[in-house]
Write a protein that holds these residues in place. Structure first.
Motif, PDB file in Angstrom:
ATOM      1  N   VAL A 278      15.477  76.245  67.412  1.00  0.00           N
ATOM      2  CA  VAL A 278      15.761  75.948  66.007  1.00  0.00           C
ATOM      3  C   VAL A 278      14.440  76.021  65.250  1.00  0.00           C
ATOM      4  N   PHE A 279      14.289  77.052  64.432  1.00  0.00           N
ATOM      5  CA  PHE A 279      13.116  77.197  63.573  1.00  0.00           C
ATOM      6  C   PHE A 279      13.470  76.652  62.191  1.00  0.00           C
ATOM      7  N   VAL A 280      12.582  75.835  61.629  1.00  0.00           N
ATOM      8  CA  VAL A 280      12.809  75.298  60.283  1.00  0.00           C
ATOM      9  C   VAL A 280      11.524  75.463  59.469  1.00  0.00           C
ATOM     10  N   GLN A 281      11.644  76.100  58.302  1.00  0.00           N
ATOM     11  CA  GLN A 281      10.513  76.257  57.392  1.00  0.00           C
ATOM     12  C   GLN A 281      10.638  75.251  56.250  1.00  0.00           C
ATOM     13  N   PHE A 282       9.487  74.720  55.844  1.00  0.00           N
ATOM     14  CA  PHE A 282       9.436  73.690  54.815  1.00  0.00           C
ATOM     15  C   PHE A 282       8.554  74.142  53.654  1.00  0.00           C
ATOM     16  N   PRO A 283       8.791  73.585  52.468  1.00  0.00           N
ATOM     17  CA  PRO A 283       7.959  73.979  51.331  1.00  0.00           C
ATOM     18  C   PRO A 283       6.517  73.522  51.469  1.00  0.00           C
ATOM     19  N   GLU A 284       6.295  72.394  52.177  1.00  0.00           N
ATOM     20  CA  GLU A 284       4.944  71.871  52.353  1.00  0.00           C
ATOM     21  C   GLU A 284       4.800  71.279  53.750  1.00  0.00           C
ATOM     22  N   ARG A 285       3.570  71.305  54.254  1.00  0.00           N
ATOM     23  CA  ARG A 285       3.266  70.689  55.544  1.00  0.00           C
ATOM     24  C   ARG A 285       3.225  69.166  55.374  1.00  0.00           C
ATOM     25  N   ILE A 316       3.802  80.227  56.495  1.00  0.00           N
ATOM     26  CA  ILE A 316       4.656  79.239  55.834  1.00  0.00           C
ATOM     27  C   ILE A 316       4.821  78.058  56.790  1.00  0.00           C
ATOM     28  N   PRO A 317       4.747  76.811  56.298  1.00  0.00           N
ATOM     29  CA  PRO A 317       4.914  75.666  57.203  1.00  0.00           C
ATOM     30  C   PRO A 317       6.221  75.764  57.997  1.00  0.00           C
ATOM     31  N   THR A 318       6.104  75.901  59.308  1.00  0.00           N
ATOM     32  CA  THR A 318       7.270  76.143  60.161  1.00  0.00           C
ATOM     33  C   THR A 318       7.168  75.321  61.430  1.00  0.00           C
ATOM     34  N   LEU A 319       8.235  74.636  61.770  1.00  0.00           N
ATOM     35  CA  LEU A 319       8.331  73.911  63.028  1.00  0.00           C
ATOM     36  C   LEU A 319       9.432  74.527  63.882  1.00  0.00           C
ATOM     37  N   LEU A 320       9.168  74.567  65.172  1.00  0.00           N
ATOM     38  CA  LEU A 320      10.127  75.066  66.158  1.00  0.00           C
ATOM     39  C   LEU A 320      10.489  73.926  67.088  1.00  0.00           C
ATOM     40  N   THR A 321      11.772  73.642  67.207  1.00  0.00           N
ATOM     41  CA  THR A 321      12.236  72.659  68.168  1.00  0.00           C
ATOM     42  C   THR A 321      13.292  73.298  69.065  1.00  0.00           C
ATOM     43  N   ALA A 346      16.022  63.774  62.193  1.00  0.00           N
ATOM     44  CA  ALA A 346      15.146  63.188  63.207  1.00  0.00           C
ATOM     45  C   ALA A 346      13.690  63.195  62.740  1.00  0.00           C
ATOM     46  N   LEU A 347      13.274  64.240  62.043  1.00  0.00           N
ATOM     47  CA  LEU A 347      11.917  64.282  61.496  1.00  0.00           C
ATOM     48  C   LEU A 347      11.731  63.238  60.407  1.00  0.00           C
ATOM     49  N   ARG A 348      12.733  63.036  59.581  1.00  0.00           N
ATOM     50  CA  ARG A 348      12.628  62.048  58.499  1.00  0.00           C
ATOM     51  C   ARG A 348      12.564  60.624  59.051  1.00  0.00           C
ATOM     52  N   ALA A 349      13.143  60.410  60.240  1.00  0.00           N
ATOM     53  CA  ALA A 349      13.020  59.101  60.874  1.00  0.00           C
ATOM     54  C   ALA A 349      11.571  58.819  61.266  1.00  0.00           C
ATOM     55  N   LEU A 350      10.771  59.882  61.413  1.00  0.00           N
ATOM     56  CA  LEU A 350       9.363  59.736  61.771  1.00  0.00           C
ATOM     57  C   LEU A 350       8.453  59.759  60.548  1.00  0.00           C
ATOM     58  N   TYR A 351       8.739  60.653  59.591  1.00  0.00           N
ATOM     59  CA  TYR A 351       7.834  60.897  58.469  1.00  0.00           C
ATOM     60  C   TYR A 351       8.391  60.440  57.120  1.00  0.00           C
ATOM     61  N   GLY A 352       9.620  59.983  57.089  1.00  0.00           N
ATOM     62  CA  GLY A 352      10.199  59.496  55.850  1.00  0.00           C
ATOM     63  C   GLY A 352      10.367  60.577  54.803  1.00  0.00           C
ATOM     64  N   GLY A 353      10.122  60.205  53.533  1.00  0.00           N
ATOM     65  CA  GLY A 353      10.343  61.125  52.427  1.00  0.00           C
ATOM     66  C   GLY A 353       9.364  62.264  52.343  1.00  0.00           C
ATOM     67  N   ALA A 354       8.361  62.299  53.188  1.00  0.00           N
ATOM     68  CA  ALA A 354       7.414  63.416  53.168  1.00  0.00           C
ATOM     69  C   ALA A 354       8.048  64.718  53.639  1.00  0.00           C
ATOM     70  N   VAL A 355       9.184  64.602  54.325  1.00  0.00           N
ATOM     71  CA  VAL A 355       9.865  65.792  54.846  1.00  0.00           C
ATOM     72  C   VAL A 355      10.717  66.404  53.734  1.00  0.00           C
ATOM     73  N   GLY A 356      10.310  67.585  53.258  1.00  0.00           N
ATOM     74  CA  GLY A 356      11.054  68.249  52.193  1.00  0.00           C
ATOM     75  C   GLY A 356      12.295  68.947  52.703  1.00  0.00           C
ATOM     76  N   GLU A 357      13.075  69.488  51.762  1.00  0.00           N
ATOM     77  CA  GLU A 357      14.271  70.233  52.128  1.00  0.00           C
ATOM     78  C   GLU A 357      13.876  71.578  52.735  1.00  0.00           C
ATOM     79  N   PRO A 358      14.490  71.973  53.835  1.00  0.00           N
ATOM     80  CA  PRO A 358      14.155  73.264  54.455  1.00  0.00           C
ATOM     81  C   PRO A 358      14.373  74.425  53.488  1.00  0.00           C
ATOM     82  N   ILE A 359      13.496  75.423  53.594  1.00  0.00           N
ATOM     83  CA  ILE A 359      13.644  76.619  52.761  1.00  0.00           C
ATOM     84  C   ILE A 359      14.175  77.807  53.567  1.00  0.00           C
ATOM     85  N   ALA A 360      14.141  77.706  54.879  1.00  0.00           N
ATOM     86  CA  ALA A 360      14.699  78.761  55.745  1.00  0.00           C
ATOM     87  C   ALA A 360      14.851  78.189  57.144  1.00  0.00           C
TER      88      ALA A 360
END
Length: 451
Positions: A278-285, A316-321, A346-360
């Protein structure tokens, strides 16, 4: 009916390596591939303008690696990324404890030391395990003997479970106690900024590859073999089957006469795991610059355990899980959007509101793929590494198998597939093939075609 010296079934790394080596030796070879592309489980999506490796991503250890030597000889660029083997430490990581709170440097160092100590004892427990023991059995014995408090044990237990699932695509209780014996990483690991499928595409240049040819039967005749696909038949003296283990287990290809017991028993004993990305791209790191992996331990990481920073590929800020084993099979029943949303929660449970909406996002479903029926092989309880090599053959009449599932020294890897294709070509030709000369011939052919 077209006639060849050898028919190779499957245009993945093993099949293309074998076919290329045989063609270089002057044999008439055809490769039959069911997909409409090369590479098999090496699959790169470039639709977004940058490569996303949906299948294989890493070379797991470049020291003394023939695959690494080939990549270097072909001047294929790579990027060091040494966490694909699921290490507890060794690179910049952000560790979160079971409560979802990030560990400080001292706590993270203690966590790594705990895992290192238990892993050291685990090797001894595995060495003294009995037939029929699972990897769950041996890890529980090692944890029981650790003397650690229950919370720290829970975090290591979760880590061990995910390690097995992500490396084997199977539940820890289904894996043989010796299921990770071959999983030694020698040297750094690397990924491919231009996409891993560059490697099979370059090997295939000039090889007679027929795409969209789904082989459904292989028949032995007095003079050799007849391989039948939808509407076409091909005759050959030798046949090399490189389809994934899952396809063989599904009996998608009919063999006449039936395969010998040595082959069928190995096919039945080995397991085919499910490992999805599962690749997820975010607007900001929202994670630290330079972090290799975010890891949630214990209860916080029960479902989504590790996220790998692969932003360098696209810029682009991208995480792979990963979703592997039971979770991997379950997520295949869900829509992509639901899978992505669950991982982001699951990421928001760790980082809270810093996790933006995925862009791709990209979600794979290798267990549902008709031409692989899983991701790669593993050792269920009762199987052994001998089953991998026993499947290779050769069998009467010149029938051989290649692919990661046939290479006991390094199964479930592109390196194992490459080695198995090399072995099959040498077996057919009856002499050794120099890998350096093989790579040099690819480069010379490319230079000749552009000169």
């Amino acid at each position: 009916m077209e006639r060849f010296d050898t028919v190779v079934v499957g245009a993945g790394m093993a099949g293309l390596t074998c076919a290329r080596m045989l063609a270089d030796a002057g044999r008439a070879v055809v490769v039959l591939e069911a997909r409409d592309r090369l590479g098999g489980r090496m699959s790169t999506d470039r639709s977004a303008g940058f490569p996303v490796d949906l299948g294989a991503s890493w070379i797991h250890g470049i020291r003394s690696s023939p695959l690494w030597e080939l990549v270097q000889a072909l001047s294929i660029p790579t990027r060091e990324f040494t966490v694909g083997s699921f290490q507890a430490g060794g690179r910049p990581m952000e560790h979160f404890g079971g409560s979802g709170i990030r560990m400080d440097a001292e706590e993270a160092a203690q966590w790594v030391a705990d895992v290192t100590a238990v892993d050291g004892h685990l090797l001894d427990v595995i060495a003294h395990s009995s037939a029929g023991d699972s990897y769950l059995d041996v890890t529980e014995r090692a944890l029981d003997a650790s003397g650690l408090d229950p919370e720290r044990i829970d975090e290591i237990r979760e880590f061990f479970r995910h390690r097995v699932e992500e490396q084997c695509g199977a539940w820890i209780g289904d894996l043989d106690a010796h299921g990770l014996d071959e999983d030694a990483i020698e040297g750094d690991e690397v990924i491919f900024p231009r996409g891993y499928d560059e490697l099979p595409r370059r090997i295939a240049s000039g090889v007679d590859v027929r795409l969209a040819q789904t082989v459904h039967s292989i028949e032995r005749t007095r003079g050799g073999w007849i391989v039948c696909s939808d509407g076409d038949a091909f005759a050959a003296a030798d046949v090399v089957i490189t389809v994934p283990l899952g396809v063989l287990q599904a009996q998608a290809i009919r063999f006449d006469p039936p395969l010998p017991p040595l082959a069928t028993e190995s096919i039945a004993r080995l397991g085919m795991g499910v490992f999805n990305k599962v690749f997820v791209q975010f607007p900001e790191r929202f994670w630290d610059e330079g972090t290799y992996v975010i890891r949630a331990l214990g209860e916080a990481g029960e479902r989504w355990h590790s996220w790998y920073d692969v932003s360098a590929i696209s810029g682009i800020p991208t995480l792979l899980t990963f979703a592997a084993g039971p979770l991997g099979r379950h997520m295949q029943t869900l829509p992509d959007a639901e899978v992505v949303a669950d991982s982001v929660r699951a990421l928001r449970a760790l980082y809270g509101g810093a996790v933006g909406e995925p862009i791709a996002s990209w979600v794979t479903r290798w267990g549902d793929d008709a031409y692989s029926r899983g991701s790669y092989s593993h050792l269920p309880i009762g199987a052994s590494h001998r089953d991998h090599d026993a499947l290779a053959g050769p069998f009467p009449g010149g029938l051989r198998f290649a692919g990661e599932a046939t290479w006991g020294e390094e199964p479930a890897t592109v390196g194992g597939a490459y080695a198995s294709g090399h072995r099959s070509a040498e077996s057919i030709l009856g002499h050794q093939i120099d890998r350096a000369a093989f790579a040099a011939a690819i480069v010379a052919r490319e230079q000749g075609s552009t000169g």
